[in-house]
Motif scaffolding. Sequence first.
Motif, PDB file in Angstrom:
ATOM      1  N   THR A  36       4.048  22.319  15.624  1.00  0.00           N
ATOM      2  CA  THR A  36       2.912  23.089  15.754  1.00  0.00           C
ATOM      3  C   THR A  36       3.210  24.579  15.006  1.00  0.00           C
ATOM      4  O   THR A  36       4.147  25.090  15.128  1.00  0.00           O
ATOM      5  CB  THR A  36       2.861  23.710  17.370  1.00  0.00           C
ATOM      6  N   GLY A  38       1.198  28.137  14.192  1.00  0.00           N
ATOM      7  CA  GLY A  38       0.250  28.948  14.703  1.00  0.00           C
ATOM      8  C   GLY A  38       0.004  30.407  14.166  1.00  0.00           C
ATOM      9  O   GLY A  38       1.110  30.977  13.594  1.00  0.00           O
ATOM     10  N   TYR A  40      -1.705  34.002  15.219  1.00  0.00           N
ATOM     11  CA  TYR A  40      -2.461  34.712  16.389  1.00  0.00           C
ATOM     12  C   TYR A  40      -2.647  36.052  16.035  1.00  0.00           C
ATOM     13  O   TYR A  40      -1.620  36.920  15.611  1.00  0.00           O
ATOM     14  CB  TYR A  40      -1.596  34.596  17.461  1.00  0.00           C
ATOM     15  N   GLY A  66      -7.370  32.722  17.360  1.00  0.00           N
ATOM     16  CA  GLY A  66      -5.938  31.929  17.295  1.00  0.00           C
ATOM     17  C   GLY A  66      -6.379  30.861  16.405  1.00  0.00           C
ATOM     18  O   GLY A  66      -7.454  30.309  16.374  1.00  0.00           O
ATOM     19  N   LYS A  67      -5.392  30.356  15.587  1.00  0.00           N
ATOM     20  CA  LYS A  67      -5.506  28.994  14.925  1.00  0.00           C
ATOM     21  C   LYS A  67      -4.232  28.337  14.782  1.00  0.00           C
ATOM     22  O   LYS A  67      -2.959  28.959  14.576  1.00  0.00           O
ATOM     23  CB  LYS A  67      -5.956  29.509  13.294  1.00  0.00           C
ATOM     24  N   GLU A  68      -4.230  27.146  15.321  1.00  0.00           N
ATOM     25  CA  GLU A  68      -3.071  26.323  15.388  1.00  0.00           C
ATOM     26  C   GLU A  68      -3.344  24.838  14.778  1.00  0.00           C
ATOM     27  O   GLU A  68      -4.407  24.371  14.542  1.00  0.00           O
ATOM     28  CB  GLU A  68      -2.673  25.918  16.849  1.00  0.00           C
ATOM     29  N   ARG A  70      -1.633  21.250  15.140  1.00  0.00           N
ATOM     30  CA  ARG A  70      -0.556  20.498  15.552  1.00  0.00           C
ATOM     31  C   ARG A  70      -0.504  19.006  15.049  1.00  0.00           C
ATOM     32  O   ARG A  70      -1.463  18.316  14.867  1.00  0.00           O
ATOM     33  CB  ARG A  70      -1.021  20.355  17.181  1.00  0.00           C
TER      34      ARG A  70
END
Length: 221
Positions: A36, A38, A40, A66-68, A70
Motif C-alpha cells: 500500500t 499512500g 495524505y 487522500g490517495k492510495e 493498493r
Amino acid sequence: LDLFAQFDKGDIIISADGNYIKTNIENGVTTNQDFTKGQYLNLGTSIGTFITNKLIVGVGLDYNWGKETRSNFLNFNDFIQEEKMDVKSNVILPNLYLGYYQRIIDKLYFSTTLRFSYGNVKSEYTTTYSGMSIPDLSSDVSNSSGSSSNTYLRGSGRTSESDFFGTEVCPELTYFVSTKLGLCLGLGGVKYSMTDWKTDNSNWTVNFNPNYWKLGIKIKI
C-alpha cells in the motif's frame, strides 16, 4: 511590562495548520503479498474568541485529501493473481471547537482542544485484477498451451459518498515569536469517527505519532 501575558477575554485568534505525509507499507508472505502506497494531505483554518483568559470557542474548516494505491500478489498451486486498486477521497469538514490554554513560560503555551466535525466524504475506486496459469515445464507443448484459457484481465470502478461525523481531543504547543504571531505544533490526539449512521460504522483512533503532527501559525487580534 510583560509583552507575552496570558490571553485576555475578548481576544481573537486566527489559526491555520496542515500536514502532508507519504507512506509505503508492505506485508504478507511469499505466496500472498500486500503493498500500500499512500499520500495524505490535511489543511485546516479556524477563528476563535476567548470567553475567559484561558477558554476559547470558535469555528473552523478542515480539508482532508487522500490517495492510495493498493496491490496484492497471490500465488497458489500453479496460478498467479495480481490485483491493483486506486482509491481517492476528499472531504470538507466544518467544525466547532472549545479550547483551553495554559501558559508554560512567557512565550510558550500548551492547549487542549475539543472539536466536533461533520461533512460528506467523496471517494473514487478503480480496480484491475489479472490472473494466469504457470506453465508446467514437465508437460508437453500441447498441454502447456491449453492452460492459456485460465488467463484473464478484468477491471471495475465506482464512486461513493458518505456522511462523516467526528469528535477529537487534540493537544497543541504554541510559541509566540511576537505579541501577535505564534507558531503551533499539533501533537496528534484521540479521535472518534462515524461514517455510516445506519450500520454504526465507527472507530476510535489514538495517534500521537510525530508523522501525523500538524504545523501551523496563529495570529492574535
